[in-house]
Design an enzyme around this catalytic site. Sequence first.
Site, PDB file in Angstrom:
ATOM      1  N   ILE A 270       0.867  -1.193   0.000  1.00 38.50           N
ATOM      2  CA  ILE A 270       0.000   0.000   0.000  1.00 38.50           C
ATOM      3  C   ILE A 270       0.897   1.235   0.000  1.00 38.50           C
ATOM      4  O   ILE A 270       1.722   1.415   0.879  1.00 38.50           O
ATOM      5  CB  ILE A 270      -0.912   0.023   1.247  1.00 38.50           C
ATOM      6  CG1 ILE A 270      -1.756  -1.251   1.306  1.00 38.50           C
ATOM      7  CG2 ILE A 270      -1.814   1.254   1.223  1.00 38.50           C
ATOM      8  CD1 ILE A 270      -2.557  -1.396   2.591  1.00 38.50           C
ATOM      9  N   HIS A 271       0.727   2.079  -0.993  1.00 36.75           N
ATOM     10  CA  HIS A 271       1.507   3.316  -1.137  1.00 36.75           C
ATOM     11  C   HIS A 271       0.648   4.249  -1.974  1.00 36.75           C
ATOM     12  O   HIS A 271      -0.539   3.986  -2.173  1.00 36.75           O
ATOM     13  CB  HIS A 271       2.844   3.021  -1.824  1.00 36.75           C
ATOM     14  CG  HIS A 271       2.632   2.420  -3.162  1.00 36.75           C
ATOM     15  ND1 HIS A 271       2.549   3.170  -4.300  1.00 36.75           N
ATOM     16  CD2 HIS A 271       2.352   1.141  -3.521  1.00 36.75           C
ATOM     17  CE1 HIS A 271       2.261   2.361  -5.318  1.00 36.75           C
ATOM     18  NE2 HIS A 271       2.140   1.133  -4.859  1.00 36.75           N
ATOM     19  N   GLY A 272       1.204   5.310  -2.488  1.00 40.28           N
ATOM     20  CA  GLY A 272       0.429   6.308  -3.222  1.00 40.28           C
ATOM     21  C   GLY A 272      -0.491   5.769  -4.300  1.00 40.28           C
ATOM     22  O   GLY A 272      -1.684   6.071  -4.317  1.00 40.28           O
TER      23      GLY A 272
ATOM     24  N   ALA B 220      -3.068   3.334  -2.548  1.00 43.35           N
ATOM     25  CA  ALA B 220      -3.858   4.038  -1.535  1.00 43.35           C
ATOM     26  C   ALA B 220      -4.751   5.110  -2.138  1.00 43.35           C
ATOM     27  O   ALA B 220      -5.910   5.232  -1.764  1.00 43.35           O
ATOM     28  CB  ALA B 220      -2.927   4.658  -0.486  1.00 43.35           C
TER      29      ALA B 220
END
Length: 160
Positions: free
Chosen positions: A12-14, A17
């Site tokens: 989960i990251h930019g 997310a």
Amino acid sequence: MIIAVRIDGRLIHGQVANLWTTKLNITRIMVVDDEVSQSAIEKSGLKLATPAGVKLSVLPYARAAENILAGRYDSQRLLIVAKKPHYLLKLVEAGVPLEEINVGNMSQSDTTTSITRSVNVDEQDIFEFKELNKHGVHLIHQMVPADSAEDFMELLNKKG
């Protein structure tokens, strides 16, 4: 209900997310990873990265398969994320119906071959992608929703 499945080494990251969660109106992100599910530090980092209003599950594949097959997420819009194809193949072998997997980011290492600018695979990954393909899972490569989806098996076959 499973809305999307993504392989992303960063979990989960930019992109996951913000872009994918928003575009697909996701209500729960499920990270499937036996090791990460045992790490309190990694789990707390994933919680911090999860957008407000979106639920998070970090589960070993066997429990993830059991919960999905029991219908525990039928009323939710589920995005499944894994670092590599390994746990997704395990889900399929356990009977979880994955129709399509978006192969996002897989990091480079000493043992990997570059398939695209952001996807690097080793021999085990290639074997697992071919197994997923044999199970009838459609594999695509699409970094962000604005990009057009490419057939991942075509990209893989061009390289090897």
